[in-house]
Design a protein around this motif. Structure first.
Motif, PDB file in Angstrom:
ATOM      1  N   THR A 103       0.837  -1.205   0.000  1.00 36.49           N
ATOM      2  CA  THR A 103       0.000   0.000   0.000  1.00 36.49           C
ATOM      3  C   THR A 103       0.865   1.246   0.000  1.00 36.49           C
ATOM      4  O   THR A 103       0.613   2.208  -0.740  1.00 36.49           O
ATOM      5  N   TYR A 104       1.897   1.236   0.839  1.00 37.23           N
ATOM      6  CA  TYR A 104       2.807   2.385   0.918  1.00 37.23           C
ATOM      7  C   TYR A 104       3.430   2.693  -0.443  1.00 37.23           C
ATOM      8  O   TYR A 104       3.554   3.853  -0.848  1.00 37.23           O
ATOM      9  N   ASN A 105       3.805   1.645  -1.155  1.00 39.43           N
ATOM     10  CA  ASN A 105       4.428   1.824  -2.474  1.00 39.43           C
ATOM     11  C   ASN A 105       3.429   2.285  -3.530  1.00 39.43           C
ATOM     12  O   ASN A 105       3.814   2.921  -4.520  1.00 39.43           O
ATOM     13  N   LEU A 106       2.158   1.953  -3.336  1.00 38.59           N
ATOM     14  CA  LEU A 106       1.145   2.297  -4.333  1.00 38.59           C
ATOM     15  C   LEU A 106       0.554   3.691  -4.137  1.00 38.59           C
ATOM     16  O   LEU A 106       0.051   4.293  -5.081  1.00 38.59           O
ATOM     17  N   VAL A 107       0.589   4.185  -2.911  1.00 41.16           N
ATOM     18  CA  VAL A 107      -0.066   5.469  -2.623  1.00 41.16           C
ATOM     19  C   VAL A 107       0.608   6.604  -3.396  1.00 41.16           C
ATOM     20  O   VAL A 107       1.827   6.765  -3.372  1.00 41.16           O
ATOM     21  N   ASP A 108      -0.230   7.363  -4.100  1.00 41.65           N
ATOM     22  CA  ASP A 108       0.216   8.524  -4.869  1.00 41.65           C
ATOM     23  C   ASP A 108      -0.341   9.765  -4.171  1.00 41.65           C
ATOM     24  O   ASP A 108      -1.550   9.972  -4.134  1.00 41.65           O
ATOM     25  N   GLU A 109       0.535  10.572  -3.621  1.00 45.85           N
ATOM     26  CA  GLU A 109       0.091  11.716  -2.834  1.00 45.85           C
ATOM     27  C   GLU A 109      -0.751  12.691  -3.655  1.00 45.85           C
ATOM     28  O   GLU A 109      -1.778  13.194  -3.172  1.00 45.85           O
ATOM     29  N   GLN A 110      -0.353  12.946  -4.893  1.00 48.98           N
ATOM     30  CA  GLN A 110      -1.135  13.851  -5.735  1.00 48.98           C
ATOM     31  C   GLN A 110      -2.530  13.288  -6.009  1.00 48.98           C
ATOM     32  O   GLN A 110      -3.518  14.012  -6.057  1.00 48.98           O
ATOM     33  N   GLN A 111      -2.590  11.981  -6.182  1.00 45.24           N
ATOM     34  CA  GLN A 111      -3.872  11.319  -6.408  1.00 45.24           C
ATOM     35  C   GLN A 111      -4.770  11.436  -5.178  1.00 45.24           C
ATOM     36  O   GLN A 111      -5.974  11.677  -5.291  1.00 45.24           O
ATOM     37  N   MET A 112      -4.174  11.292  -3.995  1.00 44.07           N
ATOM     38  CA  MET A 112      -4.939  11.431  -2.749  1.00 44.07           C
ATOM     39  C   MET A 112      -5.478  12.852  -2.588  1.00 44.07           C
ATOM     40  O   MET A 112      -6.614  13.051  -2.156  1.00 44.07           O
ATOM     41  N   LYS A 113      -4.664  13.824  -2.934  1.00 44.31           N
ATOM     42  CA  LYS A 113      -5.099  15.220  -2.834  1.00 44.31           C
ATOM     43  C   LYS A 113      -6.245  15.485  -3.811  1.00 44.31           C
ATOM     44  O   LYS A 113      -7.220  16.165  -3.466  1.00 44.31           O
ATOM     45  N   TRP A 114      -6.117  14.941  -5.034  1.00 47.67           N
ATOM     46  CA  TRP A 114      -7.197  15.099  -6.025  1.00 47.67           C
ATOM     47  C   TRP A 114      -8.479  14.453  -5.513  1.00 47.67           C
ATOM     48  O   TRP A 114      -9.561  15.040  -5.603  1.00 47.67           O
ATOM     49  N   PHE A 115      -8.352  13.267  -4.991  1.00 46.37           N
ATOM     50  CA  PHE A 115      -9.509  12.536  -4.479  1.00 46.37           C
ATOM     51  C   PHE A 115     -10.193  13.336  -3.369  1.00 46.37           C
ATOM     52  O   PHE A 115     -11.427  13.462  -3.343  1.00 46.37           O
ATOM     53  N   SER A 116      -9.418  13.888  -2.456  1.00 44.90           N
ATOM     54  CA  SER A 116      -9.973  14.669  -1.342  1.00 44.90           C
ATOM     55  C   SER A 116     -10.672  15.924  -1.843  1.00 44.90           C
ATOM     56  O   SER A 116     -11.746  16.291  -1.353  1.00 44.90           O
ATOM     57  N   ARG A 117     -10.076  16.574  -2.851  1.00 40.09           N
ATOM     58  CA  ARG A 117     -10.709  17.775  -3.411  1.00 40.09           C
ATOM     59  C   ARG A 117     -12.052  17.439  -4.048  1.00 40.09           C
ATOM     60  O   ARG A 117     -13.032  18.179  -3.898  1.00 40.09           O
ATOM     61  N   GLN A 118     -12.110  16.332  -4.764  1.00 47.42           N
ATOM     62  CA  GLN A 118     -13.355  15.950  -5.426  1.00 47.42           C
ATOM     63  C   GLN A 118     -14.446  15.613  -4.400  1.00 47.42           C
ATOM     64  O   GLN A 118     -15.619  15.912  -4.617  1.00 47.42           O
ATOM     65  N   LEU A 119     -14.054  15.000  -3.302  1.00 53.29           N
ATOM     66  CA  LEU A 119     -15.030  14.726  -2.236  1.00 53.29           C
ATOM     67  C   LEU A 119     -15.604  16.028  -1.686  1.00 53.29           C
ATOM     68  O   LEU A 119     -16.802  16.121  -1.411  1.00 53.29           O
ATOM     69  N   SER A 120     -14.743  17.024  -1.537  1.00 53.42           N
ATOM     70  CA  SER A 120     -15.188  18.317  -0.997  1.00 53.42           C
ATOM     71  C   SER A 120     -16.094  19.059  -1.977  1.00 53.42           C
ATOM     72  O   SER A 120     -17.055  19.723  -1.568  1.00 53.42           O
ATOM     73  N   LYS A 121     -15.817  18.920  -3.276  1.00 51.85           N
ATOM     74  CA  LYS A 121     -16.561  19.664  -4.294  1.00 51.85           C
ATOM     75  C   LYS A 121     -17.877  19.005  -4.690  1.00 51.85           C
ATOM     76  O   LYS A 121     -18.804  19.675  -5.130  1.00 51.85           O
ATOM     77  N   ALA A 122     -17.965  17.677  -4.538  1.00 53.46           N
ATOM     78  CA  ALA A 122     -19.138  16.952  -5.043  1.00 53.46           C
ATOM     79  C   ALA A 122     -20.408  17.315  -4.278  1.00 53.46           C
ATOM     80  O   ALA A 122     -20.397  17.434  -3.054  1.00 53.46           O
ATOM     81  N   GLY A 123     -21.486  17.488  -5.050  1.00 58.35           N
ATOM     82  CA  GLY A 123     -22.781  17.722  -4.413  1.00 58.35           C
ATOM     83  C   GLY A 123     -23.261  16.464  -3.698  1.00 58.35           C
ATOM     84  O   GLY A 123     -23.792  16.527  -2.582  1.00 58.35           O
ATOM     85  N   ARG A 124     -23.097  15.313  -4.372  1.00 55.00           N
ATOM     86  CA  ARG A 124     -23.433  14.022  -3.765  1.00 55.00           C
ATOM     87  C   ARG A 124     -22.370  13.000  -4.149  1.00 55.00           C
ATOM     88  O   ARG A 124     -21.819  13.055  -5.256  1.00 55.00           O
ATOM     89  N   VAL A 125     -22.090  12.098  -3.230  1.00 54.88           N
ATOM     90  CA  VAL A 125     -21.096  11.043  -3.469  1.00 54.88           C
ATOM     91  C   VAL A 125     -21.775   9.690  -3.319  1.00 54.88           C
ATOM     92  O   VAL A 125     -22.539   9.468  -2.369  1.00 54.88           O
ATOM     93  N   PHE A 126     -21.510   8.817  -4.272  1.00 59.83           N
ATOM     94  CA  PHE A 126     -22.037   7.450  -4.206  1.00 59.83           C
ATOM     95  C   PHE A 126     -20.840   6.495  -4.234  1.00 59.83           C
ATOM     96  O   PHE A 126     -19.978   6.609  -5.107  1.00 59.83           O
ATOM     97  N   VAL A 127     -20.807   5.572  -3.283  1.00 61.91           N
ATOM     98  CA  VAL A 127     -19.737   4.568  -3.248  1.00 61.91           C
ATOM     99  C   VAL A 127     -20.394   3.198  -3.317  1.00 61.91           C
ATOM    100  O   VAL A 127     -21.335   2.915  -2.587  1.00 61.91           O
ATOM    101  N   CYS A 128     -19.934   2.367  -4.251  1.00 60.29           N
ATOM    102  CA  CYS A 128     -20.621   1.103  -4.484  1.00 60.29           C
ATOM    103  C   CYS A 128     -19.648  -0.068  -4.510  1.00 60.29           C
ATOM    104  O   CYS A 128     -18.475   0.067  -4.851  1.00 60.29           O
ATOM    105  N   GLY A 129     -20.147  -1.233  -4.125  1.00 62.21           N
ATOM    106  CA  GLY A 129     -19.352  -2.456  -4.139  1.00 62.21           C
ATOM    107  C   GLY A 129     -20.246  -3.632  -3.812  1.00 62.21           C
ATOM    108  O   GLY A 129     -21.318  -3.473  -3.235  1.00 62.21           O
ATOM    109  N   MET A 130     -19.808  -4.805  -4.198  1.00 64.02           N
ATOM    110  CA  MET A 130     -20.558  -6.025  -3.929  1.00 64.02           C
ATOM    111  C   MET A 130     -19.784  -6.892  -2.929  1.00 64.02           C
ATOM    112  O   MET A 130     -18.566  -6.866  -2.893  1.00 64.02           O
ATOM    113  N   GLY A 131     -20.512  -7.672  -2.129  1.00 64.88           N
ATOM    114  CA  GLY A 131     -19.867  -8.572  -1.180  1.00 64.88           C
ATOM    115  C   GLY A 131     -19.052  -7.821  -0.151  1.00 64.88           C
ATOM    116  O   GLY A 131     -19.514  -6.848   0.453  1.00 64.88           O
ATOM    117  N   SER A 132     -17.806  -8.258   0.061  1.00 70.25           N
ATOM    118  CA  SER A 132     -16.953  -7.601   1.056  1.00 70.25           C
ATOM    119  C   SER A 132     -16.647  -6.159   0.658  1.00 70.25           C
ATOM    120  O   SER A 132     -16.482  -5.293   1.521  1.00 70.25           O
TER     121      SER A 132
END
Length: 277
Positions: A103-132
């Motif tokens: 996980t440490y090797n895969l984490v991209d700091e710029q990607q995390m910052k982008w992801f956090s910004r999009q969460l803040s800007k989104a009017g609604r967020v939907f997260v989906c998955g099946m099973g676990s």
């Protein structure tokens, strides 16, 4: 039991028919026992209401020179059990450590910052998955709604199909599929992308075609390529990512988000609104 204990048990079973009734009762005790205890001749004799001489005769009937030699062999099983338990602990923790390193090797700091910004800007967020992955989606909803994100989790295939119709440019859709092969999750991401929503896929699959309908593909460490990977919950890599994402998100305007978290906590404990606003 280990090799030594199997030999001790096998020896008792092999010689069982030639034992006297008293000796069979002793043999039954050792065959059925699963606890490590005081196996001294005195303690066992008192426990079984037999003489120490009977224990000696039992051991000799089984081919040992005496009770002490039999007990040396028999007690090995409990030493091995302890080592086996320690080995299991090391195996689990070692696998967790390997996943954390990946996980440490895969984490991209710029990607995390982008992801956090999009969460803040989104009017609604939907997260989906099946099973676990659906359970992880639910965990994300519970955590992020407490710090002000308008977020819903979806773990039902029909709901994913219906929800796809209502996506627009104000929405953000996060799909979780470690395999990258869940058709329902991919369908929602594709439809949401067509409707200009921001789309993110959390996966261990490096298929380049995901970029056609995902604004970001966030890679998770794969359990499939780990030795004994099946002993680890498939949610673990996702939950580690969520913790990292949560840390990035709350770091921006930290005081406000921590206050929101406290408000929800007070609401859950039954305090009145005017007590904390």
């Amino acid at each position: 039991m280990g090799n030594y204990s199997k030999s001790a048990i096998l020896i008792i079973k092999t010689n069982y028919d030639k034992l006297t009734s008293v000796e069979k009762s002793i043999g039954d005790f050792f065959l059925q026992n699963r606890e490590h205890m005081d196996f001294s001749a005195k303690a066992v004799a008192e426990k079984l209401y037999v003489s120490e001489a009977s224990l000696s005769r039992f051991a000799k009937k089984c081919g040992f020179r005496g009770y002490r030699e039999f007990m040396y062999l028999y007690e090995e099983c409990f030493v091995e059990k302890k080592d086996s338990a320690a080995g299991s602990v090391k195996l689990v923790l070692g696998t967790y450590q390997e996943l954390l390193n990946k996980t440490y090797n895969l984490v991209d700091e710029q990607q995390m910052k982008w992801f956090s910004r999009q969460l803040s800007k989104a009017g609604r967020v939907f997260v989906c998955g099946m099973g676990s992955s659906g359970l992880a989606a639910r965990e994300m909803e519970l955590r992020f709604m407490r710090i002000g994100v308008d977020i819903d989790s979806i773990d039902n295939s029909d709901m994913m199909k219906m929800q796809a119709v209502f996506q627009n440019e104000t929405c953000m859709v996060i799909g979780i599929s470690i395999s990258g092969e869940k058709e329902e999750v991919l369908f929602l991401l594709k439809e949401a992308h067509k409707r200009k929503a921001k789309t993110v896929l959390l996966t261990a699959n490096t298929d380049k075609s995901f970029s056609q309908f995902c604004d970001e593909v966030i890679l998770m460490p794969s359990l499939l390529h780990l030795n004994h990977g099946n002993i680890i919950s498939p949610q673990f890599p996702i939950l580690v990512f969520l913790d990292i994402c949560y840390a990035y998100y709350i770091a921006h305007d930290k005081n406000k988000k921590e206050a929101l978290h406290d408000y929800t906590l007070k609401a859950l404990t039954g305090e009145k609104e005017n007590d904390f606003i």
